[in-house]
Design an enzyme around this catalytic site. Structure first.
Site, PDB file in Angstrom:
ATOM      1  N   GLY A  14       0.799  -1.220  -0.122  1.00 49.88           N
ATOM      2  CA  GLY A  14      -0.083  -0.032  -0.049  1.00 49.88           C
ATOM      3  C   GLY A  14       1.003   1.334   0.155  1.00 49.88           C
ATOM      4  O   GLY A  14       0.404   2.367   0.464  1.00 49.88           O
ATOM      5  N   LYS A  27      -0.648   2.490  -3.994  1.00 52.18           N
ATOM      6  CA  LYS A  27      -1.104   3.743  -4.324  1.00 52.18           C
ATOM      7  C   LYS A  27      -1.014   4.190  -5.832  1.00 52.18           C
ATOM      8  O   LYS A  27      -1.890   5.225  -6.324  1.00 52.18           O
ATOM      9  CB  LYS A  27      -0.315   4.878  -3.423  1.00 52.18           C
ATOM     10  CG  LYS A  27      -0.526   4.562  -1.930  1.00 52.18           C
ATOM     11  CD  LYS A  27      -2.128   5.170  -1.562  1.00 52.18           C
ATOM     12  CE  LYS A  27      -2.209   5.100  -0.053  1.00 52.18           C
ATOM     13  NZ  LYS A  27      -1.998   3.999   0.697  1.00 52.18           N
ATOM     14  N   ASP A  65      -7.238   6.420   3.614  1.00 50.36           N
ATOM     15  CA  ASP A  65      -5.974   6.708   4.165  1.00 50.36           C
ATOM     16  C   ASP A  65      -5.468   7.981   3.152  1.00 50.36           C
ATOM     17  O   ASP A  65      -5.810   7.857   2.058  1.00 50.36           O
ATOM     18  CB  ASP A  65      -4.945   5.848   4.592  1.00 50.36           C
ATOM     19  CG  ASP A  65      -4.626   4.952   3.244  1.00 50.36           C
ATOM     20  OD1 ASP A  65      -5.516   4.593   2.543  1.00 50.36           O
ATOM     21  OD2 ASP A  65      -3.378   4.797   3.056  1.00 50.36           O
ATOM     22  N   ASP A  66      -4.740   8.861   3.845  1.00 47.89           N
ATOM     23  CA  ASP A  66      -3.933   9.801   3.249  1.00 47.89           C
ATOM     24  C   ASP A  66      -5.028  10.706   2.223  1.00 47.89           C
ATOM     25  O   ASP A  66      -4.615  10.940   1.118  1.00 47.89           O
ATOM     26  CB  ASP A  66      -2.990   9.194   2.301  1.00 47.89           C
ATOM     27  CG  ASP A  66      -1.794   8.603   3.109  1.00 47.89           C
ATOM     28  OD1 ASP A  66      -1.692   9.141   4.476  1.00 47.89           O
ATOM     29  OD2 ASP A  66      -0.889   7.664   2.716  1.00 47.89           O
TER      30      ASP A  66
END
Length: 287
Positions: free
Chosen positions: A155, A186, A261-262
């Site tokens: 990831g 990603k 996330d992020d």
């Protein structure tokens, strides 16, 4: 003669009388319980005995890939899971743990029994790992995992792993009794930046192959999607997400993850994320 020389000679003499290093302890991870009774000659060929319902077992396939098999070989390895007739007499030895197994080896035969298909596969991996140095250690092994989910998440940002690297990773997980691989690089555009779009055929086939190879190695392959960067909290994007999950289901994927996330802005709203996941649960998982 100085003390150092005497010390070296004494150490060498002692080493000459020490037994060979136990093969079971070369297995990674080291099994929970090992009872060693010595060493025997490693058979050149083995005969595999199992119940008919294990014909398509990935555990049996792993054993056949790891050792030479002859139907008339004198050395017999019996494999099965709890409930199989061929190993019924040994079920009492099984640890009462999911993915647990019991392994018994003597100079004429071996028994491998698992609580489930995964446990049987791990018993096979222990047997194969223990003979990796060309020796056959006799005795029994009882083993089970302490952690339910064991593996990795791909990831990260940057260049994703290559297809061959992923295949190599999955094989490594199987040998070392890890059971989880979550695919979510990603910089795979169809995972994140272009999450609404289907994979091109060639890339989709590669993911399909990863999933199939994972099954053969006792690894659960999770495909993850990352919609939070630009998601719109409306029916159109909810259906876009369901459609993408359906596409992956059609490739054979059966385990999924949704990443948030992020991210920042609209995508980071926790109540909206919860609503979306409930929608996925009702309209994809349950259906």
């Amino acid at each position: 003669m100085n003390k150092l020389t005497i010390g070296i000679i004494s150490a060498l003499a002692l080493a000459g009388t020490m037994p060979a290093k136990a093969q079971f302890k070369l297995v990674n991870p080291v099994p929970q319980n090992i009872q060693s009774t010595g060493f025997a000659q490693l058979p050149q060929y083995v005969n595999i005995k199992t119940s008919n319902n294990r014909d398509n077992s990935f555990a049996v396939a792993a054993l056949k890939n790891g050792i030479r098999v002859e139907s008339n070989a004198k050395y017999t390895i019996t494999l099965g899971i709890k409930g199989d007739k061929c190993v019924k007499a040994y079920a009492k030895h099984l640890p009462k743990k999911a993915e647990g197994y019991w392994l018994s080896i003597n100079d004429k035969s071996a028994i491998i029994i698992g609580n489930d298909e995964e446990g049987l596969f791990y018993g096979v991996q222990t047997f194969l790992g223990s003979i990796a140095k060309g020796k056959l250690e006799t005795g029994t092994v009882a083993d089970w995992p302490d952690v339910d989910f064991r593996g990795t998440v791909e990831g990260f940002y940057g260049t994703p792993w290559s297809h061959q690297a992923r295949l190599s990773q999955i094989a490594f997980y199987g040998r070392n009794k890890m059971n989880t691989y979550i695919y979510g690089p990603k910089d795979d555009p169809y995972h994140r930046d272009q999450w609404r779009k289907p994979y091109p055929t060639e890339e989709g086939n590669r993911i399909k192959e990863l999933n199939e190879v994972a099954k053969k190695n006792g690894v659960n392959f999770y495909w993850a999607i990352h919609p939070g960067v630009d998601i719109k909290w409306n029916n159109e994007d909810r259906d876009n997400l369901i459609n993408k999950l359906e596409m992956m289901y059609a490739l054979g994927i059966r385990s999924f993850a949704v990443f948030f996330d992020d991210i920042w802005g609209e995508g980071a709203k926790a109540d909206k994320q919860a609503e979306l996941l409930n929608y996925v649960d009702n309209n994809f998982i349950n259906r």
